[in-house]
Design a protein around this motif. Structure first.
Motif, mmCIF file in Angstrom:
data_model
loop_
_atom_site.group_PDB
_atom_site.id
_atom_site.type_symbol
_atom_site.label_atom_id
_atom_site.label_comp_id
_atom_site.label_asym_id
_atom_site.label_seq_id
_atom_site.Cartn_x
_atom_site.Cartn_y
_atom_site.Cartn_z
ATOM 1 N N ARG A 17 0.978 -1.407 0.075
ATOM 2 C CA ARG A 17 -0.420 -0.270 0.031
ATOM 3 C C ARG A 17 1.063 0.811 0.083
ATOM 4 O O ARG A 17 0.844 2.667 -1.221
ATOM 5 C CB ARG A 17 -1.006 -0.124 1.346
ATOM 6 C CG ARG A 17 -1.992 -0.496 1.116
ATOM 7 C CD ARG A 17 -3.254 -0.827 1.721
ATOM 8 N NE ARG A 17 -4.417 -2.016 1.904
ATOM 9 C CZ ARG A 17 -5.166 -1.898 0.940
ATOM 10 N NH1 ARG A 17 -5.370 -1.214 0.484
ATOM 11 N NH2 ARG A 17 -5.924 -2.972 0.985
ATOM 12 N N LEU A 37 2.100 1.884 -3.072
ATOM 13 C CA LEU A 37 0.806 2.321 -4.152
ATOM 14 C C LEU A 37 0.712 3.345 -4.361
ATOM 15 O O LEU A 37 -0.432 4.382 -4.506
ATOM 16 C CB LEU A 37 -0.618 1.103 -4.227
ATOM 17 C CG LEU A 37 -0.287 -0.510 -4.528
ATOM 18 C CD1 LEU A 37 -1.324 -0.711 -4.277
ATOM 19 C CD2 LEU A 37 -0.211 -0.115 -6.383
ATOM 20 N N LYS A 80 2.485 5.735 -5.607
ATOM 21 C CA LYS A 80 2.361 5.771 -7.386
ATOM 22 C C LYS A 80 3.862 4.892 -8.491
ATOM 23 O O LYS A 80 4.207 5.652 -8.711
ATOM 24 C CB LYS A 80 1.920 6.969 -7.926
ATOM 25 C CG LYS A 80 0.626 7.329 -7.010
ATOM 26 C CD LYS A 80 -0.148 8.377 -8.741
ATOM 27 C CE LYS A 80 -0.861 9.002 -7.750
ATOM 28 N NZ LYS A 80 -1.224 10.815 -8.111
ATOM 29 N N THR A 103 1.652 -4.396 -14.359
ATOM 30 C CA THR A 103 1.215 -5.186 -14.004
ATOM 31 C C THR A 103 1.968 -6.552 -15.281
ATOM 32 O O THR A 103 1.141 -7.814 -15.031
ATOM 33 C CB THR A 103 0.047 -5.635 -13.419
ATOM 34 O OG1 THR A 103 -0.940 -5.389 -14.456
ATOM 35 C CG2 THR A 103 0.767 -4.807 -12.383
ATOM 36 N N GLU A 115 -4.012 -2.662 -19.042
ATOM 37 C CA GLU A 115 -4.763 -1.874 -18.030
ATOM 38 C C GLU A 115 -3.899 -1.603 -16.951
ATOM 39 O O GLU A 115 -3.057 -2.023 -16.437
ATOM 40 C CB GLU A 115 -5.426 -3.168 -17.701
ATOM 41 C CG GLU A 115 -6.348 -4.066 -18.430
ATOM 42 C CD GLU A 115 -7.820 -4.574 -17.628
ATOM 43 O OE1 GLU A 115 -7.058 -5.134 -16.483
ATOM 44 O OE2 GLU A 115 -7.908 -5.455 -18.236
ATOM 45 N N PRO A 116 -4.756 0.049 -16.742
ATOM 46 C CA PRO A 116 -3.825 0.681 -15.598
ATOM 47 C C PRO A 116 -4.252 0.247 -14.091
ATOM 48 O O PRO A 116 -4.597 -1.046 -14.303
ATOM 49 C CB PRO A 116 -5.365 2.423 -15.897
ATOM 50 C CG PRO A 116 -6.365 1.483 -16.260
ATOM 51 C CD PRO A 116 -5.857 0.679 -17.231
ATOM 52 N N VAL A 117 -3.351 0.117 -13.290
ATOM 53 C CA VAL A 117 -3.507 -0.266 -11.615
ATOM 54 C C VAL A 117 -4.808 0.347 -11.210
ATOM 55 O O VAL A 117 -4.590 1.500 -10.995
ATOM 56 C CB VAL A 117 -2.144 -0.043 -10.940
ATOM 57 C CG1 VAL A 117 -1.656 -0.806 -10.186
ATOM 58 C CG2 VAL A 117 -1.092 -0.612 -12.521
ATOM 59 N N ASP A 118 -5.058 -0.840 -10.974
ATOM 60 C CA ASP A 118 -6.189 -0.504 -9.965
ATOM 61 C C ASP A 118 -5.974 -0.431 -8.403
ATOM 62 O O ASP A 118 -5.092 -2.265 -8.252
ATOM 63 C CB ASP A 118 -7.361 -1.514 -9.777
ATOM 64 C CG ASP A 118 -8.977 -0.804 -8.848
ATOM 65 O OD1 ASP A 118 -8.509 -0.658 -7.614
ATOM 66 O OD2 ASP A 118 -9.973 -0.789 -9.417
ATOM 67 N N PRO A 119 -5.135 0.649 -7.241
ATOM 68 C CA PRO A 119 -4.936 -0.073 -6.148
ATOM 69 C C PRO A 119 -5.645 -1.173 -5.638
ATOM 70 O O PRO A 119 -5.067 -2.608 -5.698
ATOM 71 C CB PRO A 119 -4.565 1.247 -5.444
ATOM 72 C CG PRO A 119 -5.163 1.615 -6.624
ATOM 73 C CD PRO A 119 -6.013 1.610 -7.306
ATOM 74 N N GLU A 120 -6.490 -0.752 -5.266
ATOM 75 C CA GLU A 120 -7.708 -2.379 -4.206
ATOM 76 C C GLU A 120 -7.776 -4.161 -4.905
ATOM 77 O O GLU A 120 -7.213 -4.489 -4.230
ATOM 78 C CB GLU A 120 -8.675 -2.404 -3.818
ATOM 79 C CG GLU A 120 -9.387 -0.484 -3.211
ATOM 80 C CD GLU A 120 -8.052 -0.637 -1.541
ATOM 81 O OE1 GLU A 120 -7.792 -1.873 -0.924
ATOM 82 O OE2 GLU A 120 -7.372 0.420 -0.910
ATOM 83 N N ARG A 121 -7.668 -3.280 -6.434
ATOM 84 C CA ARG A 121 -7.446 -5.174 -7.079
ATOM 85 C C ARG A 121 -5.859 -5.217 -6.863
ATOM 86 O O ARG A 121 -5.584 -6.602 -6.571
ATOM 87 C CB ARG A 121 -8.353 -4.225 -8.311
ATOM 88 C CG ARG A 121 -8.493 -5.936 -9.294
ATOM 89 C CD ARG A 121 -8.760 -5.502 -10.582
ATOM 90 N NE ARG A 121 -8.606 -6.517 -11.604
ATOM 91 C CZ ARG A 121 -9.329 -6.802 -12.749
ATOM 92 N NH1 ARG A 121 -9.483 -5.792 -13.332
ATOM 93 N NH2 ARG A 121 -9.138 -7.601 -13.940
ATOM 94 N N HIS A 122 -5.457 -4.390 -7.188
ATOM 95 C CA HIS A 122 -3.759 -5.324 -6.962
ATOM 96 C C HIS A 122 -3.696 -5.745 -6.022
ATOM 97 O O HIS A 122 -3.205 -7.104 -5.901
ATOM 98 C CB HIS A 122 -2.671 -3.833 -7.223
ATOM 99 C CG HIS A 122 -1.511 -4.043 -7.035
ATOM 100 N ND1 HIS A 122 -1.125 -4.848 -8.805
ATOM 101 C CD2 HIS A 122 -0.694 -4.226 -7.054
ATOM 102 C CE1 HIS A 122 0.253 -5.226 -8.311
ATOM 103 N NE2 HIS A 122 0.960 -4.697 -7.177
#
Length: 639
Positions: free
Chosen positions: A103, A106, A109, A114, A118-125
């Motif tokens: 965290r 993230l 940034k 990954t 696709e762009p990085v989604d913090p929670e999903r990552h």
């Protein structure tokens, strides 16, 4: 780092320090002390090895993160933190959970990729990474983007040690910078993709060529060809693929009999050429020995293959055929006509284009035949037109003769009547003289009568003489079409006088305005024919029956060697729809009423060709017609 207390070796010796005597140690304490010393020594070695290993890991080129069984950080090297700019230091993250470390990265940034687009989604990552680590049983390898660079990430779960020193095991994660390798790989993949696209574009371009296309290397091996190349040559793609060189294809064609009809004409070559070309000499000998209708032998066909290949040799063949050439040939079994062009490309080989032109050849032949037929018809039409034009000219002269005859009738008749009257009076006078009865009054009367008769004869005979001279000049010029020098004003007077019967009969008036002294070097006959046809055209088409009209002919003094003659009538005019066609041959609005439609066509041709000038027309219904002629004062000599 604590390495434990250092125990000197002298501690194991006696008080005097004599190496030859044993120390005075109580027998009951010797064993435990040796065991403790051994343990301390082992611990010092272990601590030293751990320090060496730690220093090695700290200086390792890859980033290293070690988490314990509860997934909390117990070790990280400086290299790892350099991969995450701005992240907490080595000591700060000790004891942090892996989720907190993620965290933090993230939040800064730092995780930029990954391995997908696709762009990085913090929670999903975070959820995905934690699920991966919980499910980790062995070793995984993937790629991750951090702070704009790419890393190869290796994660491996270390099982719990048997001695209990690593309770719950551990997870070791290493990061290797592969940005340059990935960039090189991406460049290779891009280059490969571009090469594939280039090959596809080349294949599409080759296939789009309107005709057969083939490229060969310097050794005549086929490199690229489109689907139309084998078809045009009367073969198939499978044949080309199974005969990958020009020589193999030529041999296939020879065995198929494509050239069985070809016989070399020895007369095309000199004896020296034949002697200097063994292939040609052998081919002539083999063909000379073959009877008409007999198929070539295998040896002759093979020699024919060599003869065809000889065009690609330096200097080509003795008949002038070279690899770089263009021409046509006919396919033996289909009869198709093929046009070819072959060029050598240095460093590449040979490029050939083949286009079937059978339909074009047929169209050209048909067009040539049609053109020949059209030219013959045109020649006949021109001959007929020339005959009609000549007939028109003769008719014009005939009308001129008839008009002059009519005009001559009056002065000749008056002269004849005056002569007869004078003869009668002379007879009476002679009788008076013979009978001696002549009086002075009779003599005066006779002399007055003679004077009147002489005056009538002089006036009318002069008029007749002028009519005859005008007719003579105009008719001679129109009949001869000879170039000469003439003065314009007198000649125009003669023309107007010669066609007088035409315009006088209908009560029309002709006014001529021309400065004196204008001399032309041209064709007076053509000019006379032009004015005659214009006057006739006005009297026949311009003026309505029973209505007298006016014709004005005006000439502007030459400017820049050009004379402008304006012919104008005040007749009915020409409909606008007919104006573009009035100079066309055979166009007339009075067909069936004696008009041939050639009058104005003759005018146009005489003005533009013989007189080398230009003619324009203006007209409007009810407003008359105006013709403007621009004529060179001196025409150019005929070439």
């Amino acid at each position: 780092m604590d390495h434990g207390p250092h125990v000197p070796d002298s501690a194991l010796q006696d008080g005097g320090g004599d190496p030859g005597h044993a120390a005075s140690v109580p027998p009951d304490d010797a064993g435990p002390r040796r065991a403790n010393e051994r343990r301390r020594q082992e611990r010092r070695v272990a601590d030293r090895d751990a320090a060496v290993l730690r220093r090695a890991f700290e200086g390792f080129s890859d980033g290293i993160l070690v988490c314990d069984g509860e997934d909390r950080a117990i070790f990280s090297n400086p290299r790892l933190h350099s991969f995450f700019p701005g992240s907490p230091g080595v000591e700060a993250i000790q004891g942090w959970s892996f989720e907190r470390i993620m965290r933090e990265a993230l939040l800064l940034k730092l995780v930029t990729g990954t391995g997908t687009d696709e762009p990085v989604d913090p929670e999903r990552h975070v959820a995905q990474r934690m699920a991966q680590r919980r499910a980790l049983t062995g070793r995984t390898v993937d790629e991750v983007g951090i702070a704009g660079r790419w890393y190869r990430r290796v994660e491996e779960r270390i099982p719990e040690s048997s001695d209990g020193s690593l309770p719950g095991g551990a997870i070791v994660t290493t990061y290797s910078d592969i940005t340059d390798l990935k960039q090189a790989r991406m460049e290779r993949e891009a280059a490969k993709l571009e090469a594939e696209r280039g090959a596809a574009r080349l294949a599409a371009a080759v296939e789009a060529i309107p005709g057969g296309f083939v490229m060969m290397d310097e050794n005549l091996n086929y490199l690229v060809w489109n689907s139309r190349y084998p078809v045009i040559g009367g073969t198939t793609d499978a044949v080309i693929r199974s005969h990958r060189t020009m020589e193999e294809t030529l041999r296939f064609q020879a065995e198929r009999g494509d050239w069985d009809h070809i016989r070399i004409d020895p007369a095309r070559f000199s004896p020296a050429q034949i002697a200097a070309t063994p292939i040609l000499e052998k081919l002539i000998q083999l063909q000379s020995a073959r009877a008409p209708g007999e198929l070539p032998s295998a040896e002759e066909r093979e020699t024919m293959v060599a003869w065809h290949l000889m065009r690609f040799a330096p200097g080509g063949r003795p008949d002038g055929e070279t690899g770089e050439s263009a021409g046509t040939f006919r396919v033996a079994d289909t009869g198709a006509v093929v046009e070819y062009r072959r060029n050598r490309v240095p460093g590449v080989g040979w490029v050939s284009l083949y286009t079937e032109i059978t339909e074009r050849v047929r169209q050209v032949e048909e067009a040539a035949a049609a053109r020949a037929a059209a030219e013959a018809a045109l020649a006949e039409l021109r001959a007929a037109q020339d005959s009609l034009i000549q007939a028109e000219k003769l008719a014009s002269l005939g009308g001129l003769v008839a008009g002059i005859a009519h005009e001559l009738n009056t002065p000749v008749g008056i002269s004849y009547t005056a002569a007869n009257h004078l003869r009668t009076e002379l007879s009476k006078f002679r009788t008076l003289v013979d009978e001696n009865r002549l009086r002075k009054a009779d003599l005066d009367e006779f002399l007055e009568l003679v004077g009147e008769a002489a005056n009538l004869l002089e006036v009318n005979s002069g008029r007749a003489s002028r009519l005859v001279q005008s007719f003579k000049n105009v008719s001679a010029d129109q009949a001869s079409d000879q170039r000469r020098t003439f003065e314009l004003r007198p000649y125009l007077d003669e023309i107007v006088m010669s066609v007088g019967p035409r315009w006088k009969r209908g009560g029309h008036l002709v006014h001529l305005h021309c400065p004196d002294g204008i001399v032309m070097d041209s064709y007076p006959g053509a000019l006379g024919q032009v004015l005659t046809n214009l006057i006739v055209n006005s009297t026949v088409h311009g003026f309505e029956d029973g209505r007298s009209g006016r014709i004005d002919i005006s000439v502007v003094r030459p400017l820049g060697g050009e004379i402008v003659l304006v012919y104008r009538d005040d007749g009915r005019g020409i409909p606008l729809a007919d104006l573009p066609r009035i100079f066309d041959p055979f166009f007339t609005t009075r067909r069936g009423q004696g008009s041939t439609g050639l009058g104005l066509n003759i005018v146009y041709n005489l003005v533009t060709r013989t007189l080398q000038g230009r003619i324009d027309v203006w007209s409007a219904p009810g407003q008359g017609t105006r013709f403007t002629l621009r004529l060179p004062q001196v025409v150019k000599a005929e070439e």
